[in-house]
Write a protein that holds these residues in place. Structure first.
Motif, PDB file in Angstrom:
ATOM      1  N   MET A   1     -17.236 -10.902   3.579  1.00  0.00           N
ATOM      2  CA  MET A   1     -16.085 -10.053   3.903  1.00  0.00           C
ATOM      3  C   MET A   1     -14.848 -10.584   3.195  1.00  0.00           C
ATOM      4  N   GLN A   2     -14.224  -9.745   2.419  1.00  0.00           N
ATOM      5  CA  GLN A   2     -12.964 -10.065   1.758  1.00  0.00           C
ATOM      6  C   GLN A   2     -11.845  -9.304   2.455  1.00  0.00           C
ATOM      7  N   PHE A   3     -10.650  -9.882   2.527  1.00  0.00           N
ATOM      8  CA  PHE A   3      -9.531  -9.155   3.118  1.00  0.00           C
ATOM      9  C   PHE A   3      -8.211  -9.658   2.560  1.00  0.00           C
ATOM     10  N   GLU A   4      -7.213  -8.804   2.645  1.00  0.00           N
ATOM     11  CA  GLU A   4      -5.835  -9.152   2.291  1.00  0.00           C
ATOM     12  C   GLU A   4      -4.907  -8.584   3.356  1.00  0.00           C
ATOM     13  N   ILE A   5      -3.823  -9.305   3.637  1.00  0.00           N
ATOM     14  CA  ILE A   5      -2.817  -8.903   4.617  1.00  0.00           C
ATOM     15  C   ILE A   5      -1.451  -8.918   3.950  1.00  0.00           C
ATOM     16  N   LEU A   6      -0.658  -7.900   4.214  1.00  0.00           N
ATOM     17  CA  LEU A   6       0.720  -7.887   3.720  1.00  0.00           C
ATOM     18  C   LEU A   6       1.595  -7.121   4.702  1.00  0.00           C
ATOM     19  N   SER A   7       2.690  -7.749   5.136  1.00  0.00           N
ATOM     20  CA  SER A   7       3.663  -7.096   6.013  1.00  0.00           C
ATOM     21  C   SER A   7       5.035  -7.239   5.388  1.00  0.00           C
ATOM     22  N   ASP A   8       5.727  -6.104   5.220  1.00  0.00           N
ATOM     23  CA  ASP A   8       7.000  -6.073   4.510  1.00  0.00           C
ATOM     24  C   ASP A   8       8.062  -5.430   5.393  1.00  0.00           C
ATOM     25  N   ILE A   9       9.276  -5.948   5.357  1.00  0.00           N
ATOM     26  CA  ILE A   9      10.359  -5.444   6.205  1.00  0.00           C
ATOM     27  C   ILE A   9      10.826  -4.058   5.787  1.00  0.00           C
ATOM     28  N   GLY A  10      10.503  -3.654   4.542  1.00  0.00           N
ATOM     29  CA  GLY A  10      10.993  -2.375   4.042  1.00  0.00           C
ATOM     30  C   GLY A  10      12.398  -2.499   3.501  1.00  0.00           C
ATOM     31  N   LYS A  11      13.021  -1.366   3.205  1.00  0.00           N
ATOM     32  CA  LYS A  11      14.337  -1.375   2.554  1.00  0.00           C
ATOM     33  C   LYS A  11      15.501  -1.140   3.498  1.00  0.00           C
ATOM     34  N   LYS A  12      15.250  -0.665   4.714  1.00  0.00           N
ATOM     35  CA  LYS A  12      16.352  -0.265   5.580  1.00  0.00           C
ATOM     36  C   LYS A  12      16.461  -1.078   6.866  1.00  0.00           C
ATOM     37  N   ARG A  13      15.394  -1.718   7.313  1.00  0.00           N
ATOM     38  CA  ARG A  13      15.398  -2.443   8.579  1.00  0.00           C
ATOM     39  C   ARG A  13      15.914  -3.872   8.399  1.00  0.00           C
ATOM     40  N   VAL A  14      16.495  -4.418   9.466  1.00  0.00           N
ATOM     41  CA  VAL A  14      16.979  -5.801   9.419  1.00  0.00           C
ATOM     42  C   VAL A  14      16.006  -6.758  10.103  1.00  0.00           C
ATOM     43  N   VAL A  15      15.028  -6.217  10.831  1.00  0.00           N
ATOM     44  CA  VAL A  15      14.010  -7.020  11.504  1.00  0.00           C
ATOM     45  C   VAL A  15      12.653  -6.373  11.236  1.00  0.00           C
ATOM     46  N   ASN A  16      11.642  -7.198  11.003  1.00  0.00           N
ATOM     47  CA  ASN A  16      10.285  -6.683  10.864  1.00  0.00           C
ATOM     48  C   ASN A  16       9.621  -6.700  12.236  1.00  0.00           C
ATOM     49  N   GLU A  17       9.484  -5.522  12.851  1.00  0.00           N
ATOM     50  CA  GLU A  17       8.855  -5.421  14.176  1.00  0.00           C
ATOM     51  C   GLU A  17       7.345  -5.233  14.090  1.00  0.00           C
ATOM     52  N   ASP A  18       6.805  -5.204  12.870  1.00  0.00           N
ATOM     53  CA  ASP A  18       5.359  -5.159  12.681  1.00  0.00           C
ATOM     54  C   ASP A  18       4.759  -6.553  12.808  1.00  0.00           C
ATOM     55  N   GLY A  19       3.477  -6.579  13.090  1.00  0.00           N
ATOM     56  CA  GLY A  19       2.712  -7.812  13.019  1.00  0.00           C
ATOM     57  C   GLY A  19       1.331  -7.497  12.487  1.00  0.00           C
ATOM     58  N   ALA A  20       0.736  -8.436  11.752  1.00  0.00           N
ATOM     59  CA  ALA A  20      -0.605  -8.240  11.202  1.00  0.00           C
ATOM     60  C   ALA A  20      -1.281  -9.595  11.063  1.00  0.00           C
ATOM     61  N   ALA A  21      -2.561  -9.663  11.432  1.00  0.00           N
ATOM     62  CA  ALA A  21      -3.287 -10.928  11.345  1.00  0.00           C
ATOM     63  C   ALA A  21      -4.777 -10.666  11.313  1.00  0.00           C
ATOM     64  N   VAL A  22      -5.516 -11.619  10.729  1.00  0.00           N
ATOM     65  CA  VAL A  22      -6.972 -11.606  10.741  1.00  0.00           C
ATOM     66  C   VAL A  22      -7.451 -12.954  11.241  1.00  0.00           C
ATOM     67  N   PHE A  23      -8.348 -12.926  12.224  1.00  0.00           N
ATOM     68  CA  PHE A  23      -8.916 -14.138  12.808  1.00  0.00           C
ATOM     69  C   PHE A  23     -10.413 -14.157  12.496  1.00  0.00           C
ATOM     70  N   THR A  24     -10.931 -15.340  12.121  1.00  0.00           N
ATOM     71  CA  THR A  24     -12.334 -15.459  11.736  1.00  0.00           C
ATOM     72  C   THR A  24     -12.996 -16.604  12.488  1.00  0.00           C
ATOM     73  N   LEU A  25     -14.117 -16.334  13.120  1.00  0.00           N
ATOM     74  CA  LEU A  25     -14.907 -17.377  13.774  1.00  0.00           C
ATOM     75  C   LEU A  25     -15.844 -18.016  12.749  1.00  0.00           C
TER      76      LEU A  25
END
Length: 252
Positions: A1-25
């Motif tokens: 399994m291959q994966f990539e994660i990217l979270s970006d604040i965007g151009k207009k917001r002052v806080v990134n209210e998103d969250g993203a994560a991958v956990f692997t056993l």
């Protein structure tokens, strides 16, 4: 399994209210999570990151179990989500600054060729193969209710003044009823999990073309986020792109 994660604040917001994560056993079982918080800068950020942190911690506690075959994954996922929902709801009730907070939540739990999905809110999960891109989840949104009832079209929904209203969020009510789905990964080439910062800006046909392009997994992810920003970037943008097969090595 291959994966990539990217979270970006965007151009207009002052806080990134998103969250993203991958956990692997250690035995290869994977849990991918995306959450898009709401309820003000403080509450939205707290809700999304707390949801991911707690679910991830509960998942990693399973690391030392000798026989995970005994786990009924659907029941584990349900109980964990219910627990986080109660925790967020109670915290908001006890803390005035956090009243009204909540978060979307999409999880993808991969165990062998089996993929178990949970969904709350209007973040999205897509499956992609050479033939099609398919939206697996259904938005829990006000405009989606209007579309389903035939009151408006999808084109009208895209510009509706209440298009950002969601009907279901983790932590906003005492109880929650997520949607659950299962996929056979032998039929899928990619899975895309994203917040509405991407799906509101980039249409599914364009997503498919980018994801099936002959570049690295990281470049595909960056191209999706960059395009959403080029289209306005009014919201935070988060993407997890998973490739079940091992044909492609992710590049940093």
């Amino acid at each position: 399994m291959q994966f990539e994660i990217l979270s970006d604040i965007g151009k207009k917001r002052v806080v990134n209210e998103d969250g993203a994560a991958v956990f692997t056993l250690p035995d290869g079982i994977i849990l991918a999570i995306i959450a898009d918080g709401m309820g003000g800068h403080r509450g939205g950020d707290f809700a999304s990151r707390t949801a991911i942190k707690v679910i991830g911690e509960e998942f990693m506690k399973l690391e030392n179990l000798e026989d995970k075959q005994e786990i009924v994954w659907l029941e584990w996922l349900k109980e964990t989500i219910y627990y986080v929902n109660r925790s967020l709801f109670n915290y908001a009730n006890d803390n005035e600054d956090f009243k009204g907070m909540g978060t979307t939540l999409d999880t993808v739990l991969i165990h062998g060729d089996t993929c178990l999905i949970s969904h709350i809110g209007d973040s999205r999960i897509y499956s992609i193969n050479e033939d099609e891109i398919r939206q697996v989840t259904t938005d829990h949104s006000y405009v989606n209710v209007l579309i389903d009832s035939g009151e408006i079209t999808e084109e009208e929904a895209a510009v509706h003044p209440r298009r950002n209203w969601i009907m279901k969020a983790l932590g906003s009510e005492r109880t929650i009823d997520p949607d659950f789905f299962s996929l056979d990964l032998k039929e899928e080439k990619y899975l895309l999990i994203c917040t509405d910062g991407l799906s509101n800006k980039v249409d599914s046909a364009t997503m498919k073309n980018i994801i099936l392009s002959a570049v690295s997994l990281r470049e595909k992810t960056e191209t999706l986020v960059n395009l959403a920003n080029e289209m306005g970037g009014e919201d935070n943008i988060s993407v997890i792109l998973l490739k079940p097969s091992v044909e492609e090595v992710s590049m940093e």
